[in-house]
Scaffold this motif. Sequence first.
Motif, PDB file in Angstrom:
ATOM      1  N   ASP A 261     -34.692  10.306 -18.913  1.00  0.00           N
ATOM      2  CA  ASP A 261     -34.184  11.351 -19.629  1.00  0.00           C
ATOM      3  C   ASP A 261     -33.217  12.122 -18.772  1.00  0.00           C
ATOM      4  N   GLY A 262     -32.567  11.552 -17.719  1.00  0.00           N
ATOM      5  CA  GLY A 262     -31.537  12.106 -16.908  1.00  0.00           C
ATOM      6  C   GLY A 262     -30.049  11.993 -17.004  1.00  0.00           C
ATOM      7  N   GLU A 263     -29.209  12.228 -16.272  1.00  0.00           N
ATOM      8  CA  GLU A 263     -27.682  12.076 -16.374  1.00  0.00           C
ATOM      9  C   GLU A 263     -27.737  10.570 -16.079  1.00  0.00           C
ATOM     10  N   LEU A 264     -26.309  10.044 -16.280  1.00  0.00           N
ATOM     11  CA  LEU A 264     -25.872   8.728 -15.824  1.00  0.00           C
ATOM     12  C   LEU A 264     -25.966   8.679 -14.589  1.00  0.00           C
ATOM     13  N   SER A 265     -25.744   9.524 -13.838  1.00  0.00           N
ATOM     14  CA  SER A 265     -25.688   9.645 -12.156  1.00  0.00           C
ATOM     15  C   SER A 265     -27.029   9.519 -11.808  1.00  0.00           C
ATOM     16  N   GLU A 266     -28.139   9.680 -12.400  1.00  0.00           N
ATOM     17  CA  GLU A 266     -29.432   9.781 -12.329  1.00  0.00           C
ATOM     18  C   GLU A 266     -30.203   8.264 -12.614  1.00  0.00           C
ATOM     19  N   ARG A 267     -29.582   7.507 -13.264  1.00  0.00           N
ATOM     20  CA  ARG A 267     -29.852   5.978 -13.702  1.00  0.00           C
ATOM     21  C   ARG A 267     -30.219   5.321 -12.703  1.00  0.00           C
ATOM     22  N   ASP A 268     -31.506   4.551 -12.937  1.00  0.00           N
ATOM     23  CA  ASP A 268     -32.037   3.741 -12.009  1.00  0.00           C
ATOM     24  C   ASP A 268     -31.053   2.620 -11.759  1.00  0.00           C
ATOM     25  N   HIS A 269     -30.832   2.321 -10.446  1.00  0.00           N
ATOM     26  CA  HIS A 269     -29.933   1.193 -10.010  1.00  0.00           C
ATOM     27  C   HIS A 269     -28.405   1.598 -10.377  1.00  0.00           C
ATOM     28  N   SER A 270     -27.869   2.675 -10.758  1.00  0.00           N
ATOM     29  CA  SER A 270     -26.785   3.103 -11.103  1.00  0.00           C
ATOM     30  C   SER A 270     -25.865   2.892  -9.729  1.00  0.00           C
ATOM     31  N   ASN A 271     -24.796   2.467  -9.727  1.00  0.00           N
ATOM     32  CA  ASN A 271     -23.745   2.518  -8.667  1.00  0.00           C
ATOM     33  C   ASN A 271     -22.686   3.716  -8.667  1.00  0.00           C
ATOM     34  N   THR A 272     -22.615   4.356  -7.593  1.00  0.00           N
ATOM     35  CA  THR A 272     -21.590   5.571  -7.417  1.00  0.00           C
ATOM     36  C   THR A 272     -20.309   4.956  -6.590  1.00  0.00           C
ATOM     37  N   LEU A 273     -19.129   5.388  -7.045  1.00  0.00           N
ATOM     38  CA  LEU A 273     -17.975   4.865  -6.625  1.00  0.00           C
ATOM     39  C   LEU A 273     -17.116   6.224  -6.465  1.00  0.00           C
ATOM     40  N   GLU A 274     -17.019   6.574  -5.062  1.00  0.00           N
ATOM     41  CA  GLU A 274     -16.118   7.746  -4.959  1.00  0.00           C
ATOM     42  C   GLU A 274     -14.626   7.553  -5.301  1.00  0.00           C
ATOM     43  N   ALA A 275     -14.025   8.848  -5.238  1.00  0.00           N
ATOM     44  CA  ALA A 275     -12.546   8.666  -5.927  1.00  0.00           C
ATOM     45  C   ALA A 275     -11.759   7.754  -4.843  1.00  0.00           C
ATOM     46  N   GLY A 276     -10.999   6.839  -5.513  1.00  0.00           N
ATOM     47  CA  GLY A 276     -10.134   6.116  -4.867  1.00  0.00           C
ATOM     48  C   GLY A 276     -10.902   4.846  -4.251  1.00  0.00           C
ATOM     49  N   GLY A 277     -12.199   4.850  -4.476  1.00  0.00           N
ATOM     50  CA  GLY A 277     -13.121   3.653  -3.922  1.00  0.00           C
ATOM     51  C   GLY A 277     -13.070   2.465  -4.594  1.00  0.00           C
ATOM     52  N   HIS A 278     -13.657   1.119  -3.814  1.00  0.00           N
ATOM     53  CA  HIS A 278     -13.596  -0.082  -4.264  1.00  0.00           C
ATOM     54  C   HIS A 278     -15.295  -0.387  -4.166  1.00  0.00           C
ATOM     55  N   PHE A 279     -15.620  -1.243  -5.297  1.00  0.00           N
ATOM     56  CA  PHE A 279     -16.757  -1.786  -5.186  1.00  0.00           C
ATOM     57  C   PHE A 279     -16.593  -3.368  -5.353  1.00  0.00           C
ATOM     58  N   CYS A 280     -17.086  -4.178  -4.413  1.00  0.00           N
ATOM     59  CA  CYS A 280     -16.980  -5.762  -4.637  1.00  0.00           C
ATOM     60  C   CYS A 280     -18.359  -6.640  -4.506  1.00  0.00           C
ATOM     61  N   ALA A 281     -18.628  -7.404  -5.180  1.00  0.00           N
ATOM     62  CA  ALA A 281     -19.910  -8.091  -5.332  1.00  0.00           C
ATOM     63  C   ALA A 281     -19.557  -9.579  -5.909  1.00  0.00           C
ATOM     64  N   GLU A 282     -20.167 -10.487  -5.342  1.00  0.00           N
ATOM     65  CA  GLU A 282     -20.216 -12.000  -6.052  1.00  0.00           C
ATOM     66  C   GLU A 282     -21.368 -12.541  -6.214  1.00  0.00           C
ATOM     67  N   TYR A 283     -21.416 -13.639  -6.978  1.00  0.00           N
ATOM     68  CA  TYR A 283     -22.640 -14.413  -7.271  1.00  0.00           C
ATOM     69  C   TYR A 283     -21.785 -15.821  -7.338  1.00  0.00           C
ATOM     70  N   THR A 284     -22.775 -16.973  -6.975  1.00  0.00           N
ATOM     71  CA  THR A 284     -22.382 -18.333  -7.033  1.00  0.00           C
ATOM     72  C   THR A 284     -23.120 -19.033  -7.819  1.00  0.00           C
ATOM     73  N   VAL A 285     -22.535 -20.158  -8.724  1.00  0.00           N
ATOM     74  CA  VAL A 285     -23.427 -20.830  -9.303  1.00  0.00           C
ATOM     75  C   VAL A 285     -23.088 -22.544  -8.827  1.00  0.00           C
ATOM     76  N   GLU A 286     -24.121 -23.194  -8.452  1.00  0.00           N
ATOM     77  CA  GLU A 286     -23.883 -24.583  -8.063  1.00  0.00           C
ATOM     78  C   GLU A 286     -24.423 -25.517  -9.258  1.00  0.00           C
ATOM     79  N   PHE A 287     -23.691 -26.186  -9.450  1.00  0.00           N
ATOM     80  CA  PHE A 287     -24.069 -27.360 -10.400  1.00  0.00           C
ATOM     81  C   PHE A 287     -24.462 -28.794  -9.769  1.00  0.00           C
ATOM     82  N   LYS A 288     -25.331 -29.354 -10.387  1.00  0.00           N
ATOM     83  CA  LYS A 288     -25.732 -30.352  -9.162  1.00  0.00           C
ATOM     84  C   LYS A 288     -26.018 -31.751 -10.343  1.00  0.00           C
TER      85      LYS A 288
END
Length: 288
Positions: A261-288
């Motif tokens: 029952d909180g604000e978006l900023s309090e949501r579990d696992h929410s990511n905070t990005l400061e002004a002018g900031g960048h967030f980078c992430a990746e994942y891969t899938v290998e097909f065999k």
Amino acid sequence: MRYIIKNGSIAAEFDSSGAELRSVIKNGKEYMWCGDSKFWGRTSPVLFPFVGSVRNGVYRVGGIEYAMGQHGFARDMEFQLAGQTENSISFILRSDEETLKKYPFDFILRITYTVEVSTLRIGWEVENPSDRDMYFSIGAHPAFMCPFDGGRQSDYKLKFDSDGDIRYYHIKDGLLDRSSYYTLPVKEGHADITDGMFDRDALIIEDFQASEISLCRPDGSEYVTVRTSAPLFGLWSPAGKNAPFICIEPWYGRCDALDFDGELSERDHSNTLEAGGHFCAEYTVEFK
């Protein structure tokens, strides 16, 4: 619009609508679900700026309520092509007047797909061009064929890069039910895919329990391996439909808990990005 990238091993097809991966073919075999609406009309949507549902269909920023559907809106928007080579493609989505009505943050989202031998690399970059913090989630929802080489889905297995049992929560009415957790038995890294496994919706696995998740043929050999550094992931197939695919979903965020029952900023696992900031992430899938 559809686009294809390829190398000597695999060919991958994408749709600019949602910047969605729609097909991966190797040795003439399709690894991805076709998006037949009889079971589920998508193949691999990008979840942004929310993963999962918000409680009562609304969330709050600064005391103001905003309506939001499941998994945000990026999956239903037209991305612009940002660049393409034979083996790589990038898409971009920017906030506009319409997105600001339902999500009061400026953003730039870039998604880059690259084929490397038998692996597809998926990169996410979120940029905050504004002068205040923004809060967001991002996640993947790729659906892989299962069964893949014939047989029944319950003949197949999951494999994790951990010998410990996997602890997970279920979803109730679209929200995380933390009243109890469940255990997926793992033996020598493998877990059985059982009939009815997804009849209570997705399995939500938190706390970095695995960074490699594979689908395995009945003989135990892997045919798809997802590698991720995300803090949590989901396993899903439509409840009660006996659908011929399973989703392995790396997430940076998840649905609200039943009691949140909180604000978006309090949501579990929410990511905070400061002004002018960048967030980078990746994942891969290998097909065999």
